[in-house]
Design a protein around this motif. Structure first.
Motif, PDB file in Angstrom:
ATOM      1  N   GLY A   1       0.843  -1.177   0.000  1.00 34.70           N
ATOM      2  CA  GLY A   1       0.000   0.000   0.000  1.00 34.70           C
ATOM      3  C   GLY A   1       0.885   1.236   0.000  1.00 34.70           C
ATOM      4  O   GLY A   1       1.930   1.256   0.657  1.00 34.70           O
ATOM      5  N   LEU A   2       0.502   2.251  -0.755  1.00 40.25           N
ATOM      6  CA  LEU A   2       1.245   3.499  -0.829  1.00 40.25           C
ATOM      7  C   LEU A   2       0.693   4.473   0.210  1.00 40.25           C
ATOM      8  O   LEU A   2      -0.489   4.819   0.172  1.00 40.25           O
ATOM      9  CB  LEU A   2       1.148   4.098  -2.227  1.00 40.25           C
ATOM     10  CG  LEU A   2       1.831   5.450  -2.432  1.00 40.25           C
ATOM     11  CD1 LEU A   2       3.340   5.322  -2.238  1.00 40.25           C
ATOM     12  CD2 LEU A   2       1.499   6.013  -3.812  1.00 40.25           C
ATOM     13  N   VAL A   3       1.538   4.897   1.125  1.00 33.37           N
ATOM     14  CA  VAL A   3       1.140   5.836   2.177  1.00 33.37           C
ATOM     15  C   VAL A   3       1.374   7.260   1.676  1.00 33.37           C
ATOM     16  O   VAL A   3       2.474   7.598   1.233  1.00 33.37           O
ATOM     17  CB  VAL A   3       1.950   5.591   3.469  1.00 33.37           C
ATOM     18  CG1 VAL A   3       1.578   6.608   4.538  1.00 33.37           C
ATOM     19  CG2 VAL A   3       1.728   4.167   3.971  1.00 33.37           C
ATOM     20  N   VAL A   4       0.341   8.074   1.745  1.00 33.75           N
ATOM     21  CA  VAL A   4       0.415   9.473   1.317  1.00 33.75           C
ATOM     22  C   VAL A   4      -0.309  10.346   2.344  1.00 33.75           C
ATOM     23  O   VAL A   4      -1.016   9.845   3.215  1.00 33.75           O
ATOM     24  CB  VAL A   4      -0.205   9.686  -0.084  1.00 33.75           C
ATOM     25  CG1 VAL A   4       0.534   8.888  -1.146  1.00 33.75           C
ATOM     26  CG2 VAL A   4      -1.687   9.343  -0.093  1.00 33.75           C
ATOM     27  N   GLY A   5      -0.131  11.655   2.192  1.00 40.34           N
ATOM     28  CA  GLY A   5      -0.890  12.594   3.013  1.00 40.34           C
ATOM     29  C   GLY A   5      -0.606  12.507   4.493  1.00 40.34           C
ATOM     30  O   GLY A   5      -1.492  12.763   5.308  1.00 40.34           O
ATOM     31  N   VAL A   6       0.621  12.166   4.863  1.00 46.09           N
ATOM     32  CA  VAL A   6       0.977  12.012   6.276  1.00 46.09           C
ATOM     33  C   VAL A   6       1.051  13.396   6.923  1.00 46.09           C
ATOM     34  O   VAL A   6       1.759  14.279   6.443  1.00 46.09           O
ATOM     35  CB  VAL A   6       2.333  11.291   6.425  1.00 46.09           C
ATOM     36  CG1 VAL A   6       2.726  11.180   7.881  1.00 46.09           C
ATOM     37  CG2 VAL A   6       2.284   9.923   5.758  1.00 46.09           C
TER      38      VAL A   6
ATOM     39  N   ALA B   1       3.405  -5.031   2.711  1.00 52.04           N
ATOM     40  CA  ALA B   1       4.272  -3.883   3.002  1.00 52.04           C
ATOM     41  C   ALA B   1       3.507  -2.575   2.828  1.00 52.04           C
ATOM     42  O   ALA B   1       2.487  -2.522   2.134  1.00 52.04           O
ATOM     43  CB  ALA B   1       5.483  -3.891   2.073  1.00 52.04           C
ATOM     44  N   LEU B   2       4.050  -1.557   3.456  1.00 47.37           N
ATOM     45  CA  LEU B   2       3.646  -0.176   3.204  1.00 47.37           C
ATOM     46  C   LEU B   2       4.841   0.511   2.565  1.00 47.37           C
ATOM     47  O   LEU B   2       5.988   0.252   2.944  1.00 47.37           O
ATOM     48  CB  LEU B   2       3.266   0.546   4.499  1.00 47.37           C
ATOM     49  CG  LEU B   2       2.016   0.069   5.211  1.00 47.37           C
ATOM     50  CD1 LEU B   2       1.859   0.790   6.550  1.00 47.37           C
ATOM     51  CD2 LEU B   2       0.785   0.296   4.338  1.00 47.37           C
ATOM     52  N   VAL B   3       4.586   1.390   1.610  1.00 46.00           N
ATOM     53  CA  VAL B   3       5.636   2.131   0.921  1.00 46.00           C
ATOM     54  C   VAL B   3       5.259   3.607   0.958  1.00 46.00           C
ATOM     55  O   VAL B   3       4.079   3.954   0.895  1.00 46.00           O
ATOM     56  CB  VAL B   3       5.762   1.649  -0.542  1.00 46.00           C
ATOM     57  CG1 VAL B   3       6.774   2.467  -1.311  1.00 46.00           C
ATOM     58  CG2 VAL B   3       6.120   0.177  -0.584  1.00 46.00           C
ATOM     59  N   LEU B   4       6.265   4.457   1.083  1.00 45.52           N
ATOM     60  CA  LEU B   4       6.024   5.894   1.006  1.00 45.52           C
ATOM     61  C   LEU B   4       7.203   6.564   0.334  1.00 45.52           C
ATOM     62  O   LEU B   4       8.261   5.956   0.150  1.00 45.52           O
ATOM     63  CB  LEU B   4       5.738   6.499   2.384  1.00 45.52           C
ATOM     64  CG  LEU B   4       6.743   6.314   3.522  1.00 45.52           C
ATOM     65  CD1 LEU B   4       7.959   7.200   3.369  1.00 45.52           C
ATOM     66  CD2 LEU B   4       6.057   6.606   4.839  1.00 45.52           C
ATOM     67  N   GLU B   5       7.011   7.821  -0.017  1.00 46.65           N
ATOM     68  CA  GLU B   5       8.058   8.618  -0.635  1.00 46.65           C
ATOM     69  C   GLU B   5       8.256   9.857   0.222  1.00 46.65           C
ATOM     70  O   GLU B   5       7.280  10.483   0.642  1.00 46.65           O
ATOM     71  CB  GLU B   5       7.651   8.995  -2.059  1.00 46.65           C
ATOM     72  CG  GLU B   5       7.431   7.767  -2.927  1.00 46.65           C
ATOM     73  CD  GLU B   5       6.549   8.007  -4.136  1.00 46.65           C
ATOM     74  OE1 GLU B   5       6.098   9.155  -4.361  1.00 46.65           O
ATOM     75  OE2 GLU B   5       6.299   7.033  -4.865  1.00 46.65           O
ATOM     76  N   VAL B   6       9.524  10.189   0.488  1.00 44.66           N
ATOM     77  CA  VAL B   6       9.836  11.342   1.316  1.00 44.66           C
ATOM     78  C   VAL B   6      10.893  12.186   0.624  1.00 44.66           C
ATOM     79  O   VAL B   6      11.893  11.666   0.128  1.00 44.66           O
ATOM     80  CB  VAL B   6      10.288  10.914   2.743  1.00 44.66           C
ATOM     81  CG1 VAL B   6      11.527  10.047   2.718  1.00 44.66           C
ATOM     82  CG2 VAL B   6      10.486  12.120   3.648  1.00 44.66           C
ATOM     83  N   HIS B   7      10.650  13.477   0.578  1.00 45.86           N
ATOM     84  CA  HIS B   7      11.575  14.406  -0.079  1.00 45.86           C
ATOM     85  C   HIS B   7      12.947  14.304   0.573  1.00 45.86           C
ATOM     86  O   HIS B   7      13.048  14.188   1.801  1.00 45.86           O
ATOM     87  CB  HIS B   7      11.033  15.838   0.021  1.00 45.86           C
ATOM     88  CG  HIS B   7      11.712  16.794  -0.886  1.00 45.86           C
ATOM     89  ND1 HIS B   7      12.921  17.361  -0.589  1.00 45.86           N
ATOM     90  CD2 HIS B   7      11.345  17.268  -2.103  1.00 45.86           C
ATOM     91  CE1 HIS B   7      13.279  18.164  -1.575  1.00 45.86           C
ATOM     92  NE2 HIS B   7      12.338  18.126  -2.516  1.00 45.86           N
ATOM     93  N   VAL B   8      13.994  14.350  -0.241  1.00 43.43           N
ATOM     94  CA  VAL B   8      15.360  14.187   0.280  1.00 43.43           C
ATOM     95  C   VAL B   8      15.727  15.265   1.297  1.00 43.43           C
ATOM     96  O   VAL B   8      16.627  15.052   2.121  1.00 43.43           O
ATOM     97  CB  VAL B   8      16.413  14.143  -0.852  1.00 43.43           C
ATOM     98  CG1 VAL B   8      16.191  12.930  -1.749  1.00 43.43           C
ATOM     99  CG2 VAL B   8      16.425  15.430  -1.658  1.00 43.43           C
ATOM    100  N   ASP B   9      15.045  16.401   1.283  1.00 42.79           N
ATOM    101  CA  ASP B   9      15.323  17.472   2.239  1.00 42.79           C
ATOM    102  C   ASP B   9      14.419  17.447   3.468  1.00 42.79           C
ATOM    103  O   ASP B   9      14.484  18.347   4.306  1.00 42.79           O
ATOM    104  CB  ASP B   9      15.193  18.842   1.552  1.00 42.79           C
ATOM    105  CG  ASP B   9      16.239  19.056   0.486  1.00 42.79           C
ATOM    106  OD1 ASP B   9      17.351  18.502   0.607  1.00 42.79           O
ATOM    107  OD2 ASP B   9      15.940  19.778  -0.493  1.00 42.79           O
ATOM    108  N   ASN B  10      13.583  16.447   3.600  1.00 41.35           N
ATOM    109  CA  ASN B  10      12.647  16.378   4.718  1.00 41.35           C
ATOM    110  C   ASN B  10      13.161  15.374   5.762  1.00 41.35           C
ATOM    111  O   ASN B  10      12.559  14.321   5.996  1.00 41.35           O
ATOM    112  CB  ASN B  10      11.245  16.002   4.219  1.00 41.35           C
ATOM    113  CG  ASN B  10      10.156  16.336   5.209  1.00 41.35           C
ATOM    114  OD1 ASN B  10      10.432  16.591   6.383  1.00 41.35           O
ATOM    115  ND2 ASN B  10       8.916  16.318   4.753  1.00 41.35           N
TER     116      ASN B  10
END
Length: 171
Positions: free
Chosen positions: A89-94, A124-133
């Motif tokens: 599942g793609l985790v967004v809007g955290v 699994a859960l997957v997410l994307e996080v900005h490299v500067d965050n």
């Protein structure tokens, strides 16, 4: 302060909109969300009604929220189907509201997201996080997410892909 984590209902669309606007007003919003407060505020009610309906009930996505005993919505995560990896599942809007960070809300939201995903057979859960965050990445790592080595450049910059395996024992 105590809170409850629950899945939204279709009738919660007004609160979903208000919480999204609050998230987009956060200082980290430019590197955390692919939207702006101006664009979000301009969306018609029908957009929010459809958005809430698509993450509630028997929909294939889930928006989970943290609500204080006083009824204030203070945190959220959404889990979407990930078409390129059917097992995750793609985790967004955290988001957790300032003043409520560090209280365990994000941990409870991720635990609820993991439980929801496991119940649907995801591994699994997957997410994307900005490299500067770095702040967000540290929170994700504390909740079992690890970089998978992939860096994507879609959207608004470079983002690390992080994955959290979901084990049968409840993690």
């Amino acid at each position: 302060m105590s809170f409850t984590v629950r899945r939204i209902t279709a009738d919660d669309w007004r609160e979903v909109k208000a919480l999204r606007l609050r998230a987009l007003a956060d200082d980290a919003a430019p590197i955390a969300f692919l939207d702006t407060a101006e664009n979000t505020a301009a969306q018609p009610d029908r957009f929010w009604q459809e958005r809430a309906a698509s993450a509630s009930g028997d929909a294939p996505a889930a928006q989970l929220v943290a609500v204080t005993d006083a009824g204030e919505w203070v945190g959220t995560v959404t889990v979407l189907p990930r078409h390129d990896h059917a097992d995750a599942g793609l985790v967004v809007g955290v988001y957790v509201a300032d003043g409520h960070r560090g209280t365990g809300i994000i941990d409870a939201l991720f635990a609820a997201a993991a439980e929801w995903a496991r119940e649907r057979g995801l591994s699994a859960l997957v997410l994307e996080v900005h490299v500067d965050n770095a702040r967000a990445e540290a929170v994700y790592a504390r909740n079992g997410f690890v970089r998978d080595g992939e860096v994507i450049t879609e959207g608004f910059g470079r983002e690390h892909v992080m994955r959290r395996p979901l084990l049968e024992c409840g993690t």
